[in-house]
Design a protein around this motif. Structure first.
Motif, PDB file in Angstrom:
ATOM      1  N   LEU A   1       0.606  -1.285   0.050  1.00  0.00           N
ATOM      2  CA  LEU A   1       0.072   0.451  -0.052  1.00  0.00           C
ATOM      3  C   LEU A   1       0.809   1.083   0.057  1.00  0.00           C
ATOM      4  CD1 LEU A   1      -2.838  -1.102   2.129  1.00  0.00           C
ATOM      5  CD2 LEU A   1      -3.203  -0.960   0.621  1.00  0.00           C
ATOM      6  N   GLY A   2       2.375   0.934  -0.204  1.00  0.00           N
ATOM      7  CA  GLY A   2       2.878   2.196   0.301  1.00  0.00           C
ATOM      8  C   GLY A   2       2.909   2.918   1.584  1.00  0.00           C
ATOM      9  N   PHE A   3       3.707   4.292   1.607  1.00  0.00           N
ATOM     10  CA  PHE A   3       4.176   4.899   2.628  1.00  0.00           C
ATOM     11  C   PHE A   3       2.705   5.173   3.972  1.00  0.00           C
ATOM     12  CE2 PHE A   3       7.896   5.080   0.833  1.00  0.00           C
ATOM     13  CZ  PHE A   3       8.563   4.189   1.600  1.00  0.00           C
ATOM     14  N   ALA A   4       1.611   5.338   2.888  1.00  0.00           N
ATOM     15  CA  ALA A   4      -0.063   6.115   3.479  1.00  0.00           C
ATOM     16  C   ALA A   4      -1.193   4.830   3.036  1.00  0.00           C
ATOM     17  CB  ALA A   4       0.539   7.481   2.560  1.00  0.00           C
ATOM     18  N   PHE A   5      -2.353   4.621   3.870  1.00  0.00           N
ATOM     19  CA  PHE A   5      -3.045   3.728   3.763  1.00  0.00           C
ATOM     20  C   PHE A   5      -4.218   5.043   3.513  1.00  0.00           C
ATOM     21  CE2 PHE A   5      -6.923   2.057   5.047  1.00  0.00           C
ATOM     22  CZ  PHE A   5      -6.936   1.075   4.155  1.00  0.00           C
ATOM     23  N   ASN A   6      -4.376   5.097   1.884  1.00  0.00           N
ATOM     24  CA  ASN A   6      -5.587   6.426   1.170  1.00  0.00           C
ATOM     25  C   ASN A   6      -6.534   6.193   0.787  1.00  0.00           C
ATOM     26  OD1 ASN A   6      -5.620   5.856  -0.732  1.00  0.00           O
ATOM     27  ND2 ASN A   6      -3.608   6.945  -0.989  1.00  0.00           N
ATOM     28  N   GLN A   7      -7.667   7.093   0.505  1.00  0.00           N
ATOM     29  CA  GLN A   7      -8.960   6.913   0.302  1.00  0.00           C
ATOM     30  C   GLN A   7      -9.048   6.315  -0.862  1.00  0.00           C
ATOM     31  OE1 GLN A   7     -10.928  10.734  -0.403  1.00  0.00           O
ATOM     32  NE2 GLN A   7     -12.794   9.435  -1.236  1.00  0.00           N
ATOM     33  N   TYR A   8      -8.417   6.151  -1.839  1.00  0.00           N
ATOM     34  CA  TYR A   8      -8.252   5.498  -2.921  1.00  0.00           C
ATOM     35  C   TYR A   8      -8.171   3.696  -2.792  1.00  0.00           C
ATOM     36  CZ  TYR A   8      -7.378   9.806  -5.723  1.00  0.00           C
ATOM     37  OH  TYR A   8      -7.243  11.020  -5.856  1.00  0.00           O
ATOM     38  N   HIS A   9      -7.143   3.448  -1.355  1.00  0.00           N
ATOM     39  CA  HIS A   9      -7.333   2.051  -1.223  1.00  0.00           C
ATOM     40  C   HIS A   9      -7.915   1.203  -0.646  1.00  0.00           C
ATOM     41  CE1 HIS A   9      -2.798   3.666  -0.760  1.00  0.00           C
ATOM     42  NE2 HIS A   9      -2.758   2.553  -1.568  1.00  0.00           N
ATOM     43  N   GLU A  10      -9.336   2.570   0.629  1.00  0.00           N
ATOM     44  CA  GLU A  10     -10.249   2.305   0.612  1.00  0.00           C
ATOM     45  C   GLU A  10     -11.251   1.725  -0.035  1.00  0.00           C
ATOM     46  OE1 GLU A  10     -11.165   5.226   4.005  1.00  0.00           O
ATOM     47  OE2 GLU A  10      -9.229   4.497   4.986  1.00  0.00           O
ATOM     48  N   ASP A  11     -11.190   2.726  -1.034  1.00  0.00           N
ATOM     49  CA  ASP A  11     -12.999   2.590  -2.226  1.00  0.00           C
ATOM     50  C   ASP A  11     -12.177   1.024  -2.551  1.00  0.00           C
ATOM     51  OD1 ASP A  11     -13.921   5.103  -1.627  1.00  0.00           O
ATOM     52  OD2 ASP A  11     -12.426   5.631  -3.683  1.00  0.00           O
ATOM     53  N   PHE A  12     -10.828   1.220  -2.776  1.00  0.00           N
ATOM     54  CA  PHE A  12     -10.435  -0.815  -3.829  1.00  0.00           C
ATOM     55  C   PHE A  12     -11.414  -1.613  -2.684  1.00  0.00           C
ATOM     56  CE2 PHE A  12      -7.310  -3.808  -4.478  1.00  0.00           C
ATOM     57  CZ  PHE A  12      -7.575  -4.912  -5.055  1.00  0.00           C
ATOM     58  N   LEU A  13     -11.022  -1.652  -2.126  1.00  0.00           N
ATOM     59  CA  LEU A  13     -10.636  -2.602  -0.639  1.00  0.00           C
ATOM     60  C   LEU A  13     -12.791  -2.844  -0.557  1.00  0.00           C
ATOM     61  CD1 LEU A  13      -7.934  -2.020   1.935  1.00  0.00           C
ATOM     62  CD2 LEU A  13      -7.947  -4.231  -0.119  1.00  0.00           C
ATOM     63  N   VAL A  14     -13.008  -2.021  -0.451  1.00  0.00           N
ATOM     64  CA  VAL A  14     -14.361  -1.659  -0.474  1.00  0.00           C
ATOM     65  C   VAL A  14     -15.250  -2.300  -1.612  1.00  0.00           C
ATOM     66  CG1 VAL A  14     -16.641  -0.370  -0.020  1.00  0.00           C
ATOM     67  CG2 VAL A  14     -14.630   0.060   1.805  1.00  0.00           C
ATOM     68  N   ASP A  15     -14.769  -2.099  -2.815  1.00  0.00           N
ATOM     69  CA  ASP A  15     -15.257  -2.572  -3.561  1.00  0.00           C
ATOM     70  C   ASP A  15     -15.014  -4.026  -3.655  1.00  0.00           C
ATOM     71  OD1 ASP A  15     -16.123  -0.259  -4.422  1.00  0.00           O
ATOM     72  OD2 ASP A  15     -14.592   0.351  -5.399  1.00  0.00           O
ATOM     73  N   PHE A  16     -14.000  -4.713  -3.529  1.00  0.00           N
ATOM     74  CA  PHE A  16     -13.260  -6.090  -3.532  1.00  0.00           C
ATOM     75  C   PHE A  16     -13.990  -6.783  -2.361  1.00  0.00           C
ATOM     76  CE2 PHE A  16     -10.720  -9.433  -1.408  1.00  0.00           C
ATOM     77  CZ  PHE A  16     -10.471  -9.926  -2.311  1.00  0.00           C
ATOM     78  N   PHE A  17     -13.771  -6.596  -1.631  1.00  0.00           N
ATOM     79  CA  PHE A  17     -15.083  -6.509  -0.404  1.00  0.00           C
ATOM     80  C   PHE A  17     -16.642  -7.037  -0.887  1.00  0.00           C
ATOM     81  CE2 PHE A  17     -11.624  -6.311   2.121  1.00  0.00           C
ATOM     82  CZ  PHE A  17     -10.607  -7.398   2.276  1.00  0.00           C
ATOM     83  N   CYS A  18     -17.254  -5.944  -1.081  1.00  0.00           N
ATOM     84  CA  CYS A  18     -18.594  -5.855  -1.371  1.00  0.00           C
ATOM     85  C   CYS A  18     -19.376  -6.884  -2.462  1.00  0.00           C
ATOM     86  CB  CYS A  18     -19.163  -4.314  -1.635  1.00  0.00           C
ATOM     87  SG  CYS A  18     -19.217  -3.369  -0.095  1.00  0.00           S
TER      88      CYS A  18
END
Length: 345
Positions: free
Chosen positions: A30-47
């Motif tokens: 995820l790099g040096f920061a966990f940001n909104q783009y990562h959150e969007d991607f993971l929410v889509d993946f799990f949903c």
């Protein structure tokens, strides 16, 4: 819900991998920061396609999942009913875990335990007759590392050895950092103005061995840094280690291990209690010679200030050389037990 059994994990090269019907998430990708783009991607993946698989989040490179907000993100998904918390496990280097998720402790990183694979003791010469008092080897920019380099240079002018790789990147990162500061606050503005002026004219020391091997600037893999350490070791008497995570004592790396393996006295800028952790696994730190109370300071600012003061007290002690000799004896003891301790942990 911590499981204190030390484990080792398979290696994955993707952010999300499926192995034996289990979803593995490598947080260092995820790099040096966990940001909104990562959150969007993971929410889509799990949903979209998640069907109750076990989920394992792996902090294999020592990422601080609590400070980065990754733990709270998964907590929110569980509270929303997207995930079942009983199916979620975190694998980290954390010594303590009091969060409402399953936890498995990772074994010590080979960067700490396997220095004998990377550093050739036979290549290390005797310390230079004109060795500087203190050295600090820094690569990636962080505000605290820049501040540490600045403090060392101002406290021990002409008696320090400082490397800070890729000065152009440092300047770029630094400017982005400074641009976020409200310069109308005089006290804060002055502190950072002093650092900026210093950085504009500072000529850092060069690791000639790395330059000769093509590592002029930019990212330096830790293995290559270990292999080239012998060329820097004799240039200073005490190392000021700037660890990867200055907020946690759970992840000590090759930066500290190199000193233990090669008998280099050191102080360390890491999480509060880092020296205590080294003592707990069998190493002897330097409290019989220097003030190590900096290790107990709760804030990074307090630890850095106290650590620099400890070095300053030693520097101005009339018995400085006797004390440095004592530090070297402790360092040699740690070197003699490094292999035994690392095989045990």
């Amino acid at each position: 819900m911590a499981d204190n059994t030390t484990i080792h994990i398979p290696s994955f090269k993707k952010l999300i991998s499926v192995y034996d019907n289990t979803i593995y998430i490598q947080s260092h990708l995820l790099g040096f920061a966990f940001n909104q783009y990562h959150e969007d991607f993971l929410v889509d993946f799990f949903c979209a396609g998640y069907q109750g698989h076990p989920i394992v989040i792996i902090a294999s490179d020592g990422e601080n999942l609590i400070r980065r907000g990754i733990v709270s993100f998964f907590e929110e998904l569980c509270q929303q009913g997207v995930l079942n918390r009983e199916r979620v496990t975190f694998m980290t280097y954390n010594l303590e875990w009091d969060l409402n998720f399953k936890h498995k402790k990772l074994g010590w990183h080979p960067a700490f335990t396997c220095q004998d694979r990377y550093v050739e003791i036979g290549n290390i010469p005797a310390i230079d007759s004109n060795a500087k008092f203190v050295g600090c080897l820094i690569s990636r920019f962080t505000p605290s590392r820049l501040k540490l380099a600045y403090q060392i240079d101002k406290t021990f002018p002409r008696d320090n050895f400082l490397t800070f790789r890729n000065v152009n990147a440092i300047n770029g990162s630094g400017e982005n950092f400074y641009s976020m500061i409200d310069t109308s606050i005089d006290e804060i503005y002055q502190v950072y103005q002093d650092q900026r002026r210093w950085l504009a004219t500072k000529k850092f020391d060069i690791d000639s061995t790395l330059v000769d091997n093509g590592f002029v600037e930019g990212f330096l893999p830790w293995v290559d840094a270990c292999k080239a350490y012998y060329s820097l070791w004799p240039k200073y008497q005490i190392e000021c280690v700037s660890e990867t995570d200055i907020f946690s004592n759970s992840f000590l790396t090759e930066k500290t291990a190199k000193c233990l393996f090669t008998a280099k006295p050191f102080v360390v800028m890491s999480g509060s209690g880092s020296l205590k952790r080294l003592q707990n696994i069998g190493f002897t730190t330097y409290s019989s010679v220097i003030d190590e109370s900096y290790d107990l300071e709760p804030t990074t600012h307090g630890r850095m200030t106290a650590m620099i003061q400890s070095l300053k007290d030693l520097y101005h002690n009339p018995d400085k050389q006797i004390k440095i000799n004592q530090l070297n004896e402790i360092a040699k003891h740690n070197q003699s037990i490094y292999g035994k301790i690392c095989r045990k942990i």
